[in-house]
Design a protein around this motif. Structure first.
Motif, short mmCIF file in Angstrom:
data_model
loop_
_atom_site.label_atom_id
_atom_site.label_comp_id
_atom_site.label_asym_id
_atom_site.label_seq_id
_atom_site.Cartn_x
_atom_site.Cartn_y
_atom_site.Cartn_z
N HIS A 23 -5.41 -49.91 -14.62
CA HIS A 23 -5.02 -50.50 -13.34
C HIS A 23 -3.50 -50.51 -13.18
CE1 HIS A 23 -4.50 -53.54 -10.17
NE2 HIS A 23 -5.71 -53.13 -9.76
N LYS A 24 -2.81 -50.89 -14.24
CA LYS A 24 -1.34 -50.91 -14.20
C LYS A 24 -0.78 -49.51 -13.95
CE LYS A 24 -0.24 -54.78 -17.24
NZ LYS A 24 0.30 -55.16 -18.56
N LEU A 25 -1.31 -48.52 -14.66
CA LEU A 25 -0.81 -47.15 -14.51
C LEU A 25 -0.97 -46.65 -13.08
CD1 LEU A 25 -2.09 -45.53 -17.83
CD2 LEU A 25 0.28 -46.03 -17.21
N TRP A 26 -2.14 -46.85 -12.49
CA TRP A 26 -2.37 -46.40 -11.12
C TRP A 26 -1.49 -47.17 -10.13
CZ3 TRP A 26 -8.17 -46.64 -12.50
CH2 TRP A 26 -8.57 -45.42 -13.05
N ASP A 28 1.43 -48.78 -10.77
CA ASP A 28 2.84 -48.43 -10.96
C ASP A 28 3.15 -47.03 -10.41
OD1 ASP A 28 3.21 -50.88 -12.15
OD2 ASP A 28 3.29 -50.10 -14.21
N ARG A 29 2.26 -46.10 -10.65
CA ARG A 29 2.49 -44.74 -10.14
C ARG A 29 2.48 -44.73 -8.61
NH1 ARG A 29 3.30 -39.58 -10.98
NH2 ARG A 29 2.04 -37.99 -9.96
N SER A 30 1.59 -45.51 -8.01
CA SER A 30 1.56 -45.55 -6.54
C SER A 30 2.87 -46.11 -5.99
CB SER A 30 0.37 -46.36 -6.04
OG SER A 30 0.55 -47.73 -6.23
N LYS A 31 3.43 -47.11 -6.66
CA LYS A 31 4.71 -47.67 -6.21
C LYS A 31 5.83 -46.64 -6.33
CE LYS A 31 3.56 -52.41 -7.37
NZ LYS A 31 3.78 -53.52 -8.30
N LEU A 32 5.80 -45.87 -7.41
CA LEU A 32 6.82 -44.84 -7.60
C LEU A 32 6.72 -43.76 -6.52
CD1 LEU A 32 9.03 -43.55 -9.38
CD2 LEU A 32 7.19 -42.43 -10.65
N LEU A 33 5.49 -43.35 -6.21
CA LEU A 33 5.31 -42.31 -5.19
C LEU A 33 5.70 -42.79 -3.80
CD1 LEU A 33 1.97 -40.75 -6.45
CD2 LEU A 33 4.22 -39.65 -6.41
N GLU A 34 5.60 -44.07 -3.53
CA GLU A 34 5.98 -44.61 -2.23
C GLU A 34 7.46 -44.46 -1.95
OE1 GLU A 34 4.49 -48.60 -2.45
OE2 GLU A 34 2.61 -48.05 -1.48
N VAL A 35 8.25 -44.30 -3.00
CA VAL A 35 9.70 -44.14 -2.85
C VAL A 35 10.02 -42.84 -2.12
CG1 VAL A 35 11.85 -43.79 -4.14
CG2 VAL A 35 10.22 -45.53 -4.89
N PHE A 36 9.20 -41.82 -2.35
CA PHE A 36 9.42 -40.53 -1.70
C PHE A 36 8.83 -40.59 -0.29
CE2 PHE A 36 9.10 -39.80 -6.26
CZ PHE A 36 10.36 -39.26 -6.50
N ALA A 45 -0.01 -41.87 -3.14
CA ALA A 45 0.21 -43.30 -3.44
C ALA A 45 -0.94 -44.13 -2.89
CB ALA A 45 1.54 -43.77 -2.87
N ALA A 46 -1.35 -43.84 -1.67
CA ALA A 46 -2.47 -44.58 -1.06
C ALA A 46 -3.76 -44.34 -1.84
CB ALA A 46 -2.64 -44.17 0.39
N ASP A 47 -3.97 -43.10 -2.27
CA ASP A 47 -5.17 -42.77 -3.05
C ASP A 47 -5.18 -43.53 -4.38
OD1 ASP A 47 -5.92 -41.05 -1.02
OD2 ASP A 47 -5.34 -39.22 -2.11
N LEU A 48 -4.02 -43.60 -5.03
CA LEU A 48 -3.93 -44.31 -6.31
C LEU A 48 -4.15 -45.81 -6.14
CD1 LEU A 48 -0.97 -42.44 -7.97
CD2 LEU A 48 -3.35 -42.44 -8.74
N LYS A 49 -3.62 -46.38 -5.06
CA LYS A 49 -3.86 -47.80 -4.78
C LYS A 49 -5.35 -48.06 -4.60
CE LYS A 49 0.39 -49.22 -2.50
NZ LYS A 49 0.97 -49.65 -1.24
#
Length: 81
Positions: A23-26, A28-36, A45-49
């Protein structure tokens, strides 16, 4: 029966760790992708959330039972705080 189901039965601490870590990995990765700002990264990012949400929902009963036995859990998505 999946490996995670077996882990839940024979090693609940390990199962909880797997559930929380995934859960943390998905999340955190979604938050990182939202930066772009491009559409592809925002969609991923939406898919990972959504994947993180479904994962937590799929394991909700186990998480709730585990939390009753371990009130020290502080992971913000799973804690009672």
């Amino acid at each position: 029966m999946t490996n995670l189901d077996l882990l839940k039965e024979h090693n609940p601490d390990g199962a909880y760790e797997v559930i929380e870590t995934a859960h943390k990995l998905w999340t955190d990765r979604s938050k990182l992708l939202e930066v772009f700002s491009d559409a592809e990264n925002r969609q991923e990012a939406a898919d990972l959330k959504w994947r993180a949400y479904e994962w937590a929902l799929d394991h909700q009963q186990f998480i709730q039972q585990y939390k009753k036995e371990h009130p020290e859990i502080r992971y913000r998505y799973f804690s009672n705080e």
